[in-house]
Motif scaffolding. Structure first.
Motif, PDB file in Angstrom:
ATOM      1  N   LEU A   1      -4.347 -11.000  -1.060  1.00 51.46           N
ATOM      2  CA  LEU A   1      -5.512 -10.325  -1.633  1.00 51.46           C
ATOM      3  C   LEU A   1      -6.786 -11.142  -1.446  1.00 51.46           C
ATOM      4  O   LEU A   1      -7.866 -10.587  -1.230  1.00 51.46           O
ATOM      5  N   GLU A   2      -6.661 -12.456  -1.529  1.00 54.50           N
ATOM      6  CA  GLU A   2      -7.830 -13.312  -1.278  1.00 54.50           C
ATOM      7  C   GLU A   2      -8.238 -13.238   0.185  1.00 54.50           C
ATOM      8  O   GLU A   2      -9.425 -13.198   0.515  1.00 54.50           O
ATOM      9  N   PHE A   3      -7.269 -13.224   1.078  1.00 57.71           N
ATOM     10  CA  PHE A   3      -7.543 -13.108   2.521  1.00 57.71           C
ATOM     11  C   PHE A   3      -8.271 -11.796   2.823  1.00 57.71           C
ATOM     12  O   PHE A   3      -9.175 -11.755   3.665  1.00 57.71           O
ATOM     13  N   ALA A   4      -7.888 -10.720   2.140  1.00 64.43           N
ATOM     14  CA  ALA A   4      -8.464  -9.398   2.414  1.00 64.43           C
ATOM     15  C   ALA A   4      -9.656  -9.068   1.537  1.00 64.43           C
ATOM     16  O   ALA A   4     -10.245  -7.993   1.690  1.00 64.43           O
ATOM     17  N   ARG A   5     -10.040  -9.973   0.641  1.00 64.50           N
ATOM     18  CA  ARG A   5     -11.104  -9.663  -0.324  1.00 64.50           C
ATOM     19  C   ARG A   5     -12.416  -9.325   0.374  1.00 64.50           C
ATOM     20  O   ARG A   5     -12.859 -10.020   1.277  1.00 64.50           O
ATOM     21  N   GLY A   6     -13.039  -8.224  -0.063  1.00 64.56           N
ATOM     22  CA  GLY A   6     -14.327  -7.812   0.470  1.00 64.56           C
ATOM     23  C   GLY A   6     -14.258  -7.112   1.800  1.00 64.56           C
ATOM     24  O   GLY A   6     -15.296  -6.816   2.393  1.00 64.56           O
ATOM     25  N   SER A   7     -13.063  -6.813   2.309  1.00 63.22           N
ATOM     26  CA  SER A   7     -12.915  -6.194   3.624  1.00 63.22           C
ATOM     27  C   SER A   7     -12.413  -4.765   3.483  1.00 63.22           C
ATOM     28  O   SER A   7     -11.937  -4.343   2.434  1.00 63.22           O
ATOM     29  N   VAL A   8     -12.533  -4.035   4.575  1.00 64.70           N
ATOM     30  CA  VAL A   8     -11.956  -2.698   4.657  1.00 64.70           C
ATOM     31  C   VAL A   8     -10.525  -2.849   5.166  1.00 64.70           C
ATOM     32  O   VAL A   8     -10.281  -3.507   6.174  1.00 64.70           O
TER      33      VAL A   8
ATOM     34  N   PHE B   1       3.118   0.193  -0.781  1.00 60.34           N
ATOM     35  CA  PHE B   1       3.916  -0.993  -1.125  1.00 60.34           C
ATOM     36  C   PHE B   1       3.042  -2.076  -1.747  1.00 60.34           C
ATOM     37  O   PHE B   1       3.480  -2.765  -2.688  1.00 60.34           O
ATOM     38  N   LEU B   2       1.837  -2.266  -1.238  1.00 62.75           N
ATOM     39  CA  LEU B   2       0.960  -3.298  -1.804  1.00 62.75           C
ATOM     40  C   LEU B   2       0.557  -2.946  -3.235  1.00 62.75           C
ATOM     41  O   LEU B   2       0.536  -3.816  -4.118  1.00 62.75           O
ATOM     42  N   ARG B   3       0.244  -1.704  -3.479  1.00 58.89           N
ATOM     43  CA  ARG B   3      -0.118  -1.279  -4.847  1.00 58.89           C
ATOM     44  C   ARG B   3       1.070  -1.442  -5.799  1.00 58.89           C
ATOM     45  O   ARG B   3       0.906  -1.867  -6.949  1.00 58.89           O
ATOM     46  N   ALA B   4       2.256  -1.076  -5.312  1.00 58.37           N
ATOM     47  CA  ALA B   4       3.440  -1.221  -6.160  1.00 58.37           C
ATOM     48  C   ALA B   4       3.707  -2.689  -6.468  1.00 58.37           C
ATOM     49  O   ALA B   4       4.079  -3.045  -7.599  1.00 58.37           O
ATOM     50  N   ALA B   5       3.505  -3.559  -5.484  1.00 55.70           N
ATOM     51  CA  ALA B   5       3.693  -4.992  -5.725  1.00 55.70           C
ATOM     52  C   ALA B   5       2.687  -5.508  -6.746  1.00 55.70           C
ATOM     53  O   ALA B   5       3.025  -6.322  -7.614  1.00 55.70           O
ATOM     54  N   CYS B   6       1.442  -5.044  -6.647  1.00 52.58           N
ATOM     55  CA  CYS B   6       0.431  -5.450  -7.632  1.00 52.58           C
ATOM     56  C   CYS B   6       0.833  -4.995  -9.033  1.00 52.58           C
ATOM     57  O   CYS B   6       0.677  -5.737 -10.009  1.00 52.58           O
ATOM     58  N   ALA B   7       1.342  -3.774  -9.131  1.00 49.29           N
ATOM     59  CA  ALA B   7       1.739  -3.265 -10.444  1.00 49.29           C
ATOM     60  C   ALA B   7       2.879  -4.088 -11.026  1.00 49.29           C
ATOM     61  O   ALA B   7       2.876  -4.414 -12.227  1.00 49.29           O
ATOM     62  N   ARG B   8       3.850  -4.465 -10.190  1.00 47.88           N
ATOM     63  CA  ARG B   8       4.979  -5.259 -10.697  1.00 47.88           C
ATOM     64  C   ARG B   8       4.539  -6.652 -11.142  1.00 47.88           C
ATOM     65  O   ARG B   8       5.049  -7.194 -12.111  1.00 47.88           O
ATOM     66  N   GLN B   9       3.578  -7.218 -10.416  1.00 48.25           N
ATOM     67  CA  GLN B   9       3.115  -8.572 -10.741  1.00 48.25           C
ATOM     68  C   GLN B   9       1.967  -8.569 -11.746  1.00 48.25           C
ATOM     69  O   GLN B   9       1.425  -9.618 -12.065  1.00 48.25           O
ATOM     70  N   GLN B  10       1.579  -7.373 -12.195  1.00 49.46           N
ATOM     71  CA  GLN B  10       0.469  -7.219 -13.141  1.00 49.46           C
ATOM     72  C   GLN B  10      -0.820  -7.838 -12.585  1.00 49.46           C
ATOM     73  O   GLN B  10      -1.574  -8.505 -13.299  1.00 49.46           O
ATOM     74  N   VAL B  11      -1.041  -7.589 -11.295  1.00 47.20           N
ATOM     75  CA  VAL B  11      -2.255  -8.030 -10.615  1.00 47.20           C
ATOM     76  C   VAL B  11      -3.120  -6.798 -10.362  1.00 47.20           C
ATOM     77  O   VAL B  11      -2.629  -5.795  -9.826  1.00 47.20           O
TER      78      VAL B  11
END
Length: 613
Positions: free
Chosen positions: A122-129, A141-151
């Motif tokens: 997420l830091e690598f992709a921050r501010g990008s499209v 999958f990325l959204r689901a991973a964020c939800a599981r990690q509470q990020v």
């Protein structure tokens, strides 16, 4: 950190993970500062894209897990960095997935878990499209991973090369839009092989090839790119010609309806770009889409810089009252606290301050905020709160409960004469003018006394009243100081080495100009001042403009980097004004938001210092 990335920062020198296992960190040259998401705009060559591909244990984000992440950061056709890591999914990889990707259970045995990989990506992709081939799969999958990690999911703009290819390439040319088929058709330098980084590199080549096709179709911005990859109502797309004659300059735009009525007023640093976005998929607000459906013309006012555009937008909204604007429609819709004009004045909340009022505190956004300031003053000044008319000579009223409690001098029955009462009123006038902050000190002493007695609920109320009163006084004194200056010329550096210039007269915007890089700004200043609006101040604390306009100017002037070119009088703040209470107000805001009691004795972690700077 088990990854290799190259935005110039390697957070941990631990071994990196490649497709075959641990290896030394791979770091490419650092690049310049990345732009924030809010700045992603024209043209496409200036937008930073992060092309991502995932390998997983299956097809459902709800039940399956990520086994590999590969991403490539690009801008203007150049690769800025890469990110790649295997991920321990915490479960066995099915045999059919191993046959497809070549990723085995042994390869991910000592790979990092998603809990450590996800923040780094997420830091690598921050501010990008974010770009992906079949983005629903990868982003899901990325959204689901964020939800599981509470990020928190950052919600970046997303481009799907599958949808983009279907919009750009005819079916006769591209019967299949699978990544392998498109890579072969469009001459990608990388052949996809179901490994994350390789497929991400192939997607980059496909994306750039599609960009070449889109250029001939007039797609040059991020909004147009999103428009090309999403469905837009034909009626809205056909109205795009309304933006054809607008300049790529700062200014104000006005959407007009079938009867020439103004539907909506907005402002932008780039009129053409902003108005064009209303006819693309980038605009998805139902209210604005309804407005666009009614619009038949777009007028504009070109401005020297963004501040002028902002001020003119406020004025146009106030005049035309466009139905689809929500803010700035009531620039005079503020409240003031004044002293009534009578022998024994009292505090009153009014919409317009009367002429010649000895004290005028505000502006407040509503009566509730104004009432808090009134209650704070009444806590320390025994000024009457009743609305009874009191005779100047031989008053014959009946004392109220406040008089019995010692919170009013009882002028209604003659116990307090006019001279004695006037001394209490003078304390309020001195506070508002910034000649004394004695009343604020008294409120603070009362607050600390309540806290010391353990009456924390009452102390919290006293703290909030004191903070609200100090903030109102500070705002009134800062705005009043600006409005008192007959003429002020201010310069701010633009982003290209030039200067944005503004003339302010009695707190009202009077003129603006822009001196480009390499141009001597002083002749521009002289011409701007000579053509500036003549301002005749009226009565009141803000004699020439609305509170909203003067506040906007003050915020612009107070930003770091502003330069005062000239001033007709010194611009100063009173030494005993409320400005010295800003540290207290900041601490009080923190305490209020975290519900910390003032000077709470236990536990020590909740203690709060109520000092004044």
């Amino acid at each position: 950190m088990p990854l290799f990335l190259d935005d110039g920062v390697v957070p941990d020198p631990a071994p990196t993970w490649s497709a075959t296992g641990p290896r030394d960190p791979v770091v490419t040259p650092a690049v310049g500062g990345q732009r924030s998401f809010d700045e992603l705009g024209e043209p496409l060559r200036e937008v930073t894209f992060v092309v991502v591909d995932l390998e997983t244990t299956g097809g459902s984000p709800a039940t399956e897990a990520i086994t590999e992440i590969g991403a490539v950061k690009v801008r203007g056709g150049q690769v800025l960095g890469e990110f790649a890591t295997l991920v321990d999914p915490g479960r066995t990889i099915p045999p059919q997935i191993t046959m497809l990707t070549g990723i085995t259970n042994a390869m991910v045995y000592d790979a990092p878990r998603i809990s450590s990989v996800l923040p780094a990506f997420l830091e690598f992709a921050r501010g990008s499209v974010l770009v992906a081939h079949n983005a629903r799969f990868d982003v899901g999958f990325l959204r689901a991973a964020c939800a599981r990690q509470q990020v928190p999911w950052p919600g970046p703009a997303v481009v799907d090369t599958v949808r983009l290819a279907r919009k750009v390439l005819p079916r006769a040319e591209a019967p299949s839009v699978r990544l392998s088929a498109l890579a072969a058709l469009l001459g990608a330098r990388t052949r996809p092989d179901h490994r994350a980084l390789t497929d991400a590199r192939a997607t980059v080549d496909v994306l750039h090839a599609l960009f070449e096709r889109l250029g001939s179709l007039g797609v040059h911005s991020l909004a147009e790119l999103q428009d090309a990859s999403r469905d837009v109502a034909p009626q809205r797309r056909r109205k795009r010609w309304l933006a054809d004659r607008l300049p790529a300059a700062p200014g104000v735009y006005l959407f007009r309806g079938p009867r020439e009525e103004v539907l909506y007023v907005g402002t932008s640093r780039n009129l053409a770009q902003r108005v064009r976005s209303y006819f693309t998929a980038a605009e998805n607000r139902p209210r604005i889409n309804q407005m666009v459906a009614l619009a038949e013309r777009v007028d504009h006012v070109e401005c020297a810089h963004a501040l002028e555009a902002h001020i003119r937008e406020q004025r146009l909204i106030a005049v035309h009252q466009p139905p689809y604007n929500r803010r700035s429609r009531r620039p005079g819709g503020v409240c003031w606290v004044t002293l009534t004009d009578e022998a024994f004045p009292r505090l009153s909340i009014v919409r317009q301050p009367p002429r010649g009022s000895p004290a005028c505190l505000g502006p407040f956004p509503n009566r509730v905020a104004a009432q808090v300031a009134v209650e704070a003053l009444q806590d320390v000044v025994p000024i009457r709160q009743c609305t009874t008319r009191i005779r100047r000579h031989s008053p014959d009223g009946t004392p109220c409960v406040l008089a019995e409690l010692g919170r009013c001098g009882s002028p209604c029955d003659g116990r307090q004469d006019e001279l004695s009462y006037a001394r209490e009123v003078a304390r309020i006038v001195e506070l508002v003018d910034g000649r004394s902050d004695q009343l604020l000190q008294l409120l603070r002493t009362r607050l600390l006394g309540l806290s010391a007695d353990g009456r924390f609920d009452q102390a919290a109320v006293a703290r909030d009243r004191l903070s609200a009163l100090a903030a109102a006084l500070d705002r009134r004194q800062r705005l009043g100081a600006l409005a008192a200056i007959r003429e002020l010329v201010v310069a701010r550096p633009d982003e290209r080495g030039g200067w944005e210039l503004t003339v302010v007269r009695h707190g009202r915007f009077a003129a603006a100009a822009h001196a480009r890089r390499g141009v001597d700004p002083m002749p521009v200043v002289e011409a701007m001042v000579a053509s500036a609006e003549t301002v005749h101040p009226g009565p009141g604390p803000l004699p020439a403009a609305s509170a909203e306009e003067t506040s906007t100017l003050l915020r612009w002037i107070e930003r770091p980097g502003s330069r005062l070119v000239r001033a007709s009088a010194p611009w100063s703040s009173p030494a005993a004004g409320a400005g010295r209470w800003r540290p207290f107000m900041k601490v009080a805001d923190i305490a209020r938001s975290t519900r910390i009691a003032p000077q709470h004795p236990d536990p020590p972690a909740r203690r709060l210092s109520l000092t004044v700077g």
